[in-house]
Design a protein around this motif. Structure first.
Motif, PDB file in Angstrom:
ATOM      1  N   UNK A 112       0.805  -1.226   0.000  1.00  0.00           N
ATOM      2  CA  UNK A 112       0.000   0.000   0.000  1.00  0.00           C
ATOM      3  C   UNK A 112       0.838   1.278   0.000  1.00  0.00           C
ATOM      4  N   UNK A 113       1.901   1.311   0.808  1.00  0.00           N
ATOM      5  CA  UNK A 113       2.733   2.517   0.863  1.00  0.00           C
ATOM      6  C   UNK A 113       3.412   2.775  -0.470  1.00  0.00           C
ATOM      7  N   UNK A 114       3.893   1.731  -1.120  1.00  0.00           N
ATOM      8  CA  UNK A 114       4.551   1.907  -2.415  1.00  0.00           C
ATOM      9  C   UNK A 114       3.585   2.458  -3.457  1.00  0.00           C
ATOM     10  N   UNK A 115       2.304   2.092  -3.371  1.00  0.00           N
ATOM     11  CA  UNK A 115       1.322   2.611  -4.325  1.00  0.00           C
ATOM     12  C   UNK A 115       1.181   4.124  -4.193  1.00  0.00           C
ATOM     13  N   UNK A 116       1.400   4.652  -3.004  1.00  0.00           N
ATOM     14  CA  UNK A 116       1.372   6.109  -2.794  1.00  0.00           C
ATOM     15  C   UNK A 116       2.705   6.731  -3.219  1.00  0.00           C
ATOM     16  N   UNK A 117       3.807   6.072  -2.882  1.00  0.00           N
ATOM     17  CA  UNK A 117       5.130   6.615  -3.183  1.00  0.00           C
ATOM     18  C   UNK A 117       5.356   6.773  -4.685  1.00  0.00           C
ATOM     19  N   UNK A 118       4.869   5.830  -5.491  1.00  0.00           N
ATOM     20  CA  UNK A 118       5.149   5.887  -6.926  1.00  0.00           C
ATOM     21  C   UNK A 118       4.346   6.973  -7.633  1.00  0.00           C
ATOM     22  N   UNK A 119       3.432   7.616  -6.914  1.00  0.00           N
ATOM     23  CA  UNK A 119       2.713   8.757  -7.489  1.00  0.00           C
ATOM     24  C   UNK A 119       3.438  10.075  -7.191  1.00  0.00           C
ATOM     25  N   UNK A 120       4.663   9.970  -6.679  1.00  0.00           N
ATOM     26  CA  UNK A 120       5.496  11.146  -6.417  1.00  0.00           C
ATOM     27  C   UNK A 120       6.675  11.153  -7.366  1.00  0.00           C
ATOM     28  N   UNK A 121       7.271  12.321  -7.535  1.00  0.00           N
ATOM     29  CA  UNK A 121       8.409  12.468  -8.452  1.00  0.00           C
ATOM     30  C   UNK A 121       9.587  11.594  -8.025  1.00  0.00           C
ATOM     31  N   UNK A 122       9.823  11.478  -6.716  1.00  0.00           N
ATOM     32  CA  UNK A 122      10.992  10.737  -6.227  1.00  0.00           C
ATOM     33  C   UNK A 122      10.940   9.260  -6.572  1.00  0.00           C
ATOM     34  N   UNK A 123       9.762   8.645  -6.449  1.00  0.00           N
ATOM     35  CA  UNK A 123       9.663   7.195  -6.617  1.00  0.00           C
ATOM     36  C   UNK A 123       8.967   6.772  -7.914  1.00  0.00           C
ATOM     37  N   UNK A 124       8.366   7.734  -8.632  1.00  0.00           N
ATOM     38  CA  UNK A 124       7.652   7.389  -9.858  1.00  0.00           C
ATOM     39  C   UNK A 124       8.534   7.296 -11.080  1.00  0.00           C
ATOM     40  N   UNK A 125       9.755   7.826 -10.994  1.00  0.00           N
ATOM     41  CA  UNK A 125      10.707   7.776 -12.102  1.00  0.00           C
ATOM     42  C   UNK A 125      10.069   8.234 -13.405  1.00  0.00           C
ATOM     43  N   UNK A 126       9.448   9.410 -13.334  1.00  0.00           N
ATOM     44  CA  UNK A 126       8.824  10.105 -14.477  1.00  0.00           C
ATOM     45  C   UNK A 126       7.489   9.503 -14.904  1.00  0.00           C
ATOM     46  N   UNK A 127       7.032   8.444 -14.231  1.00  0.00           N
ATOM     47  CA  UNK A 127       5.710   7.889 -14.539  1.00  0.00           C
ATOM     48  C   UNK A 127       4.684   8.249 -13.462  1.00  0.00           C
ATOM     49  N   UNK A 128       5.059   9.159 -12.560  1.00  0.00           N
ATOM     50  CA  UNK A 128       4.131   9.548 -11.494  1.00  0.00           C
ATOM     51  C   UNK A 128       2.875  10.199 -12.070  1.00  0.00           C
ATOM     52  N   UNK A 129       3.034  10.959 -13.156  1.00  0.00           N
ATOM     53  CA  UNK A 129       1.873  11.591 -13.776  1.00  0.00           C
ATOM     54  C   UNK A 129       0.913  10.568 -14.352  1.00  0.00           C
ATOM     55  N   UNK A 130       1.451   9.571 -15.061  1.00  0.00           N
ATOM     56  CA  UNK A 130       0.609   8.512 -15.637  1.00  0.00           C
ATOM     57  C   UNK A 130      -0.107   7.732 -14.543  1.00  0.00           C
ATOM     58  N   UNK A 131       0.578   7.503 -13.432  1.00  0.00           N
ATOM     59  CA  UNK A 131      -0.032   6.763 -12.327  1.00  0.00           C
ATOM     60  C   UNK A 131      -1.093   7.598 -11.611  1.00  0.00           C
ATOM     61  N   UNK A 132      -0.831   8.873 -11.455  1.00  0.00           N
ATOM     62  CA  UNK A 132      -1.818   9.742 -10.817  1.00  0.00           C
ATOM     63  C   UNK A 132      -3.107   9.789 -11.638  1.00  0.00           C
TER      64      UNK A 132
END
Length: 488
Positions: free
Chosen positions: A221-241
């Motif tokens: 669950x925490x990783x699902x939130x982290x990857x929607x941020x710039x630090x952990x999304x590796x430029x795919x945070x926008x697509x995930x959001x």
């Protein structure tokens, strides 16, 4: 429910990391609960076939997307224990899956796109799916193929789930792999949902899955939130959001039968089947003595710290090194089981090994042996996991099965599975270890100091170990969550 797992790994016959454990553990639990599951996998040349039922030919065919590209393919039926497998054998001139390894080839994008097109060919000619579960970038492009391209005229509408195991690897590719397969791809490079964020001349195969899968899961669950941020999304945070309503974090599980300290032949002394503190302490003592003898450690009653991990930048190598120094300075022992492929990290730990050469309280081995790992879990009192990021992590779950208290950085699955012993907002029975948030050495030091104090407080120490016995990290729990996603 009929479920097809399309994957590039499955433990124990083709394993690189945790993805293989997820495909195996989740599939086993789904089969156990009465669901129809098949795993579709490349027929690698290194498959441990002794663990498989003899593969039998389902059908032979030829894949062709153009007049100049014809690839013979054979589909095999087999079983891994009670898990049905479909093995895809490509007879291409590049011998794409006869390289002795799963990843790390210069043409990985081509190899896995080939696997996906051959998988599509199987679905079209042999068996029509109703639900497909994809895993990470090597299989994620299949979501696009079904939704937009090869199956656009099919009456079938299979539901597609994509699980993100690690956002660091995304499968960026040029037109070349498609052209090599004889596939017209100009339209792909006009679809914003496929183009790489940093280089729009490339396709991002993971982004394709994120954009076109019906549902997306991550491994905590925490990783699902982290990857929607710039630090952990590796430029795919926008697509995930943009797809956040379809995104859910499900904490991985472990096989409680496989990781069972009361039935583990690797141990000098097995643990009781129920929580009995004195017997657990006797087992810890016996296993610690065996480990000390095997690796020439001092016969010491001091607490034993350990790290069992691959050594790379994700795992926080600077903090691992500092944990070794700090715990040894405090009179404790430390056992490091881990290997590095990154040259800089490898050099770092070669220097650590040389620095403490001959120290009777430290041992490092860089050759992974699961029997040794099991003994380390059973012998050690504390395990240090200071990852810079950790999508899920299984080490902390396994360690707690062996009554080894985790010291972790608060990120990803570590944050979801380890509650600090002093966290007032948590129930007493949920408190199982030590948690620090920053990447500062001082915060790690505080956790080690608190661990040393706990070790001397027998009553509190017993309470924390009793909480370990109550934790449910089984695949049964995780599979129920996946079935809820499937049922959507």
């Amino acid at each position: 429910m009929s479920i097809f797992q399309v994957a590039t790994e499955i433990a124990p016959i083709a394993k690189v990391g945790g993805l293989a454990d997820v495909v195996y553990g989740l599939s086993k639990e789904l089969v156990a609960t009465g669901h129809d599951v098949k795993i579709i996998l490349p027929y690698y040349d290194f498959l441990k076939t002794k663990k498989l039922c003899a593969p039998k030919v389902i059908c032979k065919s030829t894949f062709s997307c153009s007049s100049h590209t014809k690839i013979p393919v054979t589909y095999y039926d087999s079983k891994l224990e009670d898990l049905p497998l479909v093995l895809v054998k490509a007879e291409d001139k590049d011998h794409s899956f006869e390289r002795g390894s799963i990843y790390g080839q210069m043409d990985d994008s081509y190899r896995f796109l080939l696997f996906l097109y051959l998988t599509m060919h199987y679905f079209e000619t042999c068996e029509k799916p109703s639900l497909i579960h994809l895993h990470d970038w090597p299989t994620s492009f299949l979501a696009y193929l079904y939704k937009c391209d090869a199956m656009e005229n099919s009456p079938l509408d299979p539901k597609i789930i994509l699980t993100l195991h690690n956002m660091l690897h995304q499968g960026r590719t040029s037109k070349k792999p498609f052209e090599k397969l004889g596939i017209e791809c100009s339209h792909l490079f006009k679809d914003d949902k496929l183009l790489d964020q940093n280089n729009p001349t490339l396709l991002n195969l993971l982004k394709a899955g994120i954009s076109y899968a019906d549902n997306i899961t991550t491994v905590s669950p925490t990783y699902s939130k982290e990857i929607q941020t710039r630090e952990f999304g590796y430029a795919l945070d926008g697509a995930l959001t943009q797809r956040k309503e379809a995104l859910k974090g499900i904490l991985n599980g472990i096989d409680h039968n496989y990781w069972n300290p009361s039935k583990d032949n690797s141990l000098k002394k097995e643990f009781p089947t129920t929580f009995q503190f004195e017997k657990i302490m006797k087992a810890k003592k016996a296993n610690k003595e065996k480990l000390q003898t095997m690796f020439n450690l001092k016969d010491s009653k001091s607490p034993l710290f350990c790290t069992v991990s691959r050594l790379d930048t994700q795992k926080g190598p600077e903090l691992i090194e500092h944990a070794i120094t700090f715990s040894l300075d405090r009179g404790a022992q430390f056992f490091l089981l881990g290997s590095a492929s990154d040259p800089l990290v490898k050099k770092q730990f070669e220097e650590v090994k040389e620095k403490y050469k001959g120290n009777p309280n430290f041992h490092m081995t860089d050759v992974f042996d699961e029997n040794v790992a099991r003994l380390v879990y059973a012998a050690a009192d504390f395990i240090v996991i200071p990852s810079s990021f950790e999508p899920c992590g299984l080490t902390q779950m396994i360690a707690m099965r062996y009554y080894c208290i985790p010291i972790v950085r608060k990120t990803g699955g570590l944050a979801d599975s380890v509650v600090d012993i002093d966290q007032d907002s948590a129930l007493a029975v949920e408190r199982v270890g030590f948690v620090f948030e920053s990447k500062e050495k001082h915060d790690l030091e505080q956790c080690i100091e608190r661990a040393l104090a706990l070790y001397l407080d027998k009553e509190s120490y017993e309470e924390i170990l009793s909480n370990h016995a109550l934790q449910d990290f089984s695949w049964e729990r995780s599979a129920k969550a996946y079935l809820k996603v499937y049922s959507k």
